[in-house]
Design an enzyme around this catalytic site. Structure first.
Site, PDB file in Angstrom:
ATOM      1  N   ASP A 147      -2.209  10.826  -2.467  1.00 51.31           N
ATOM      2  CA  ASP A 147      -2.612   9.741  -3.369  1.00 51.31           C
ATOM      3  C   ASP A 147      -3.012  10.252  -4.746  1.00 51.31           C
ATOM      4  O   ASP A 147      -2.930   9.528  -5.733  1.00 51.31           O
ATOM      5  CB  ASP A 147      -3.755   8.931  -2.760  1.00 51.31           C
ATOM      6  CG  ASP A 147      -3.227   8.097  -1.619  1.00 51.31           C
ATOM      7  OD1 ASP A 147      -3.120   8.624  -0.498  1.00 51.31           O
ATOM      8  OD2 ASP A 147      -2.860   6.930  -1.864  1.00 51.31           O
ATOM      9  N   ARG A 187      -7.577  -0.724  -6.875  1.00 54.76           N
ATOM     10  CA  ARG A 187      -7.830   0.403  -5.965  1.00 54.76           C
ATOM     11  C   ARG A 187      -8.071   1.670  -6.801  1.00 54.76           C
ATOM     12  O   ARG A 187      -7.346   1.906  -7.764  1.00 54.76           O
ATOM     13  CB  ARG A 187      -6.649   0.625  -4.987  1.00 54.76           C
ATOM     14  CG  ARG A 187      -6.478  -0.557  -4.018  1.00 54.76           C
ATOM     15  CD  ARG A 187      -5.619  -0.208  -2.833  1.00 54.76           C
ATOM     16  NE  ARG A 187      -6.291   0.673  -1.892  1.00 54.76           N
ATOM     17  CZ  ARG A 187      -5.665   1.284  -0.880  1.00 54.76           C
ATOM     18  NH1 ARG A 187      -4.367   1.112  -0.704  1.00 54.76           N
ATOM     19  NH2 ARG A 187      -6.327   2.065  -0.047  1.00 54.76           N
ATOM     20  N   GLN A 216      -2.242   2.785   9.896  1.00 53.44           N
ATOM     21  CA  GLN A 216      -0.948   2.873   9.192  1.00 53.44           C
ATOM     22  C   GLN A 216       0.048   3.738   9.973  1.00 53.44           C
ATOM     23  O   GLN A 216       1.259   3.528   9.890  1.00 53.44           O
ATOM     24  CB  GLN A 216      -1.143   3.475   7.787  1.00 53.44           C
ATOM     25  CG  GLN A 216      -1.814   2.556   6.781  1.00 53.44           C
ATOM     26  CD  GLN A 216      -3.312   2.751   6.743  1.00 53.44           C
ATOM     27  OE1 GLN A 216      -3.925   3.132   7.732  1.00 53.44           O
ATOM     28  NE2 GLN A 216      -3.920   2.482   5.603  1.00 53.44           N
ATOM     29  N   ARG A 236       0.838  -1.193   0.000  1.00 55.43           N
ATOM     30  CA  ARG A 236       0.000   0.000   0.000  1.00 55.43           C
ATOM     31  C   ARG A 236       0.876   1.247   0.000  1.00 55.43           C
ATOM     32  O   ARG A 236       2.091   1.157   0.152  1.00 55.43           O
ATOM     33  CB  ARG A 236      -1.043   0.009   1.137  1.00 55.43           C
ATOM     34  CG  ARG A 236      -0.643  -0.524   2.476  1.00 55.43           C
ATOM     35  CD  ARG A 236       0.353   0.284   3.264  1.00 55.43           C
ATOM     36  NE  ARG A 236       0.041   1.696   3.336  1.00 55.43           N
ATOM     37  CZ  ARG A 236       0.927   2.631   3.561  1.00 55.43           C
ATOM     38  NH1 ARG A 236       2.214   2.325   3.730  1.00 55.43           N
ATOM     39  NH2 ARG A 236       0.586   3.891   3.636  1.00 55.43           N
ATOM     40  N   GLY A 237       0.185   2.402  -0.191  1.00 53.47           N
ATOM     41  CA  GLY A 237       0.937   3.645  -0.370  1.00 53.47           C
ATOM     42  C   GLY A 237       1.050   3.869  -1.878  1.00 53.47           C
ATOM     43  O   GLY A 237       1.421   2.939  -2.621  1.00 53.47           O
ATOM     44  N   ALA A 238       0.735   5.093  -2.320  1.00 50.76           N
ATOM     45  CA  ALA A 238       0.570   5.340  -3.754  1.00 50.76           C
ATOM     46  C   ALA A 238       1.761   4.887  -4.628  1.00 50.76           C
ATOM     47  O   ALA A 238       1.571   4.105  -5.568  1.00 50.76           O
ATOM     48  CB  ALA A 238       0.241   6.819  -3.962  1.00 50.76           C
ATOM     49  N   ASN A 256      -5.677  12.353   0.175  1.00 50.35           N
ATOM     50  CA  ASN A 256      -4.749  11.547   0.976  1.00 50.35           C
ATOM     51  C   ASN A 256      -5.591  10.761   1.985  1.00 50.35           C
ATOM     52  O   ASN A 256      -6.825  10.897   2.032  1.00 50.35           O
ATOM     53  CB  ASN A 256      -3.700  12.435   1.665  1.00 50.35           C
ATOM     54  CG  ASN A 256      -2.554  11.617   2.249  1.00 50.35           C
ATOM     55  OD1 ASN A 256      -2.003  10.742   1.578  1.00 50.35           O
ATOM     56  ND2 ASN A 256      -2.192  11.866   3.492  1.00 50.35           N
ATOM     57  N   LYS A 257      -4.937   9.953   2.769  1.00 52.89           N
ATOM     58  CA  LYS A 257      -5.627   9.088   3.728  1.00 52.89           C
ATOM     59  C   LYS A 257      -6.672   9.835   4.542  1.00 52.89           C
ATOM     60  O   LYS A 257      -6.443  10.960   4.975  1.00 52.89           O
ATOM     61  CB  LYS A 257      -4.569   8.444   4.640  1.00 52.89           C
ATOM     62  CG  LYS A 257      -5.055   7.545   5.733  1.00 52.89           C
ATOM     63  CD  LYS A 257      -5.950   6.422   5.257  1.00 52.89           C
ATOM     64  CE  LYS A 257      -5.372   5.570   4.155  1.00 52.89           C
ATOM     65  NZ  LYS A 257      -6.363   4.632   3.542  1.00 52.89           N
TER      66      LYS A 257
HETATM   67  O1  MRU Z   1      -4.707   3.133   1.968  1.00 53.48           O
HETATM   68  P1  MRU Z   1      -3.216   3.371   1.894  1.00 53.48           P
HETATM   69  O2  MRU Z   1      -2.494   2.869   3.093  1.00 53.48           O
HETATM   70  O3  MRU Z   1      -2.631   2.882   0.585  1.00 53.48           O
HETATM   71  O4  MRU Z   1      -3.099   4.950   1.891  1.00 53.48           O
HETATM   72  C1  MRU Z   1      -1.823   5.525   1.810  1.00 53.48           C
HETATM   73  C2  MRU Z   1      -1.820   6.979   1.982  1.00 53.48           C
HETATM   74  O5  MRU Z   1      -2.823   7.648   2.033  1.00 53.48           O
HETATM   75  C3  MRU Z   1      -0.487   7.629   1.966  1.00 53.48           C
HETATM   76  O6  MRU Z   1      -0.446   8.722   2.833  1.00 53.48           O
HETATM   77  C4  MRU Z   1      -0.215   8.105   0.535  1.00 53.48           C
HETATM   78  O7  MRU Z   1      -0.323   7.038  -0.365  1.00 53.48           O
HETATM   79  C5  MRU Z   1       1.081   8.726   0.386  1.00 53.48           C
HETATM   80  S1  MRU Z   1       2.303   7.471   0.305  1.00 53.48           S
HETATM   81  C6  MRU Z   1       3.785   8.042  -0.136  1.00 53.48           C
END
Ligand code: MRU
Length: 348
Positions: free
Chosen positions: A237, A88, A196, A45-47, A247-248
């Site tokens: 994201d 996703r 996270q 996970r994470g963009a 973002n999250k």
């Molecule tokens: O649902 P996730 O854990 O994939 O969400 C991740 C985030 O929102 C991060 O803050 C975002 O991707 C930035 S990662 C460099």
């Protein structure tokens, strides 16, 4: 430093982030379907990490098509790409990486055999992964220049090495500023529902010996009120042309709190996180995930059975609340319409 996405000998190895910090376990993907499942389940996970994982997943998908004639190869590869796109919806890096991979095929001569096409795809995925590390190093350098005196920062979710190929976006900046003596400590929001911040950011920073203090999401306002935080830095994201940032979930609330307390709110994100096709954040698709993520915590039920749940995984922070966006091309400031338009002309 730990790696969340590793490619070697035709195997995509992913650090299973759903088990951290209690278990350090890797998933070996020889089949693109397993990699797609890992993206869907947030095992990776994470963009930027999702983008790199999808690129390698497409290589695995292409390998299944070895020996097929050009037309059939392309047709089936497009179907695999489409399935990966469905994993996703919010992080645009997923779509950026898949498009970049498909462009490789478009550029090859019609007569190219499948082995040559697969080799070209593998090469592109490796470049995508390598570039992510270089881009994060560049962002860290630019971002650290914002911290010239010892600063206590707050971050939300995990925008670290785990969320990327290496180093991280927001945590890359924090790492660099820390090495220059300009970070006194980091407050990590736990980031409900999937934690996270607690499970990943706290763990990552502790591994590096960077002082981190874990708080629940509803404590952010109070630490700001008590002047325990001087700046906020988060990842992203998807960023729209006007500078609105997805973002999250919970990022928006932190931005409002930062504004109320006169604290700068920074976003660190590579060009691959910008969506140059959408004018504002209202065009960003927001993923909704299953109710059980909210009704349970660490496998334990924390809500009455059958309760109605709303579980958006992301929110959108208006560009008006963002002090600066750190990219590998430099630091963008308002008016974002202009600075992002400049960025779109600069990118390779
Ligand atoms: O649902 P996730 O854990 O994939 O969400 C991740 C985030 O929102 C991060 O803050 C975002 O991707 C930035 S990662 C460099």
């Amino acid at each position: 430093m730990m790696r969340s996405v590793v490619w070697s000998n035709n195997c995509l190895t992913l650090l299973n982030q759903t088990l951290l910090p209690t278990k350090l376990e890797y998933i070996e993907c020889y089949d693109w379907r397993r990699a797609a499942e890992a993206i869907r389940r947030l095992e990776v996970r994470g963009a930027p990490a999702i983008g790199a994982a999808a690129a390698f997943a497409l290589v695995l998908g292409a390998r299944e098509l070895t020996g097929l004639a050009t037309n059939e190869f392309k047709h089936k590869l497009l179907a695999t790409a489409e399935a990966l796109r469905q994993t996703r919806p919010t992080a645009v890096n997923l779509f950026w990486a898949i498009d970049r991979m498909l462009n490789v095929i478009t550029r090859l001569p019609e007569s190219t055999d499948s082995a040559t096409a697969i080799a070209a795809l593998e090469q592109e995925a490796i470049v995508i992964a390598k570039e992510d590390q270089a881009v994060n190093e560049q962002m860290a350098t630019y971002g650290a220049s914002l911290f010239t005196t010892p600063t206590s920062v707050l971050t939300h979710c995990n925008a670290g090495a785990l969320a990327t190929v290496a180093l991280g976006t927001a945590l890359g900046v924090i790492r660099k500023a820390w090495s220059q003596g300009n970070i006194t400590g980091v407050f990590a929001d736990e980031t409900r529902p999937l934690l996270q911040g607690a499970r990943l950011t706290a763990w990552e920073l502790m591994q590096d010996g960077i002082p981190v203090t874990l708080i629940t999401d509803n404590m952010a306002g109070w630490v700001m009120k008590n002047q325990m935080v001087h700046a906020v830095i988060v990842g992203a994201d998807r960023i729209a042309l006007n500078g609105d940032v997805a973002n999250k979930i919970g990022t928006y609330s932190v931005a409002i709190l930062a504004k109320e307390h006169g604290i700068p709110f920074y976003v660190a994100a590579p060009v691959s996180t910008f969506d140059f096709t959408i004018s504002s954040g209202s065009d960003i698709p927001i993923e909704e995930r299953c109710a059980s993520e909210v009704t349970s915590l660490g496998g334990n039920c924390v809500a009455p059975a059958g309760v109605k749940v709303f579980n958006p995984a992301f929110d959108v922070t208006s560009h008006t609340m963002i002090s600066a966006i750190i990219t590998e091309y430099g630091i963008l400031r308002a008016p974002y319409q202009e600075s992002i338009s400049q960025l779109s002309k600069m990118r390779k």
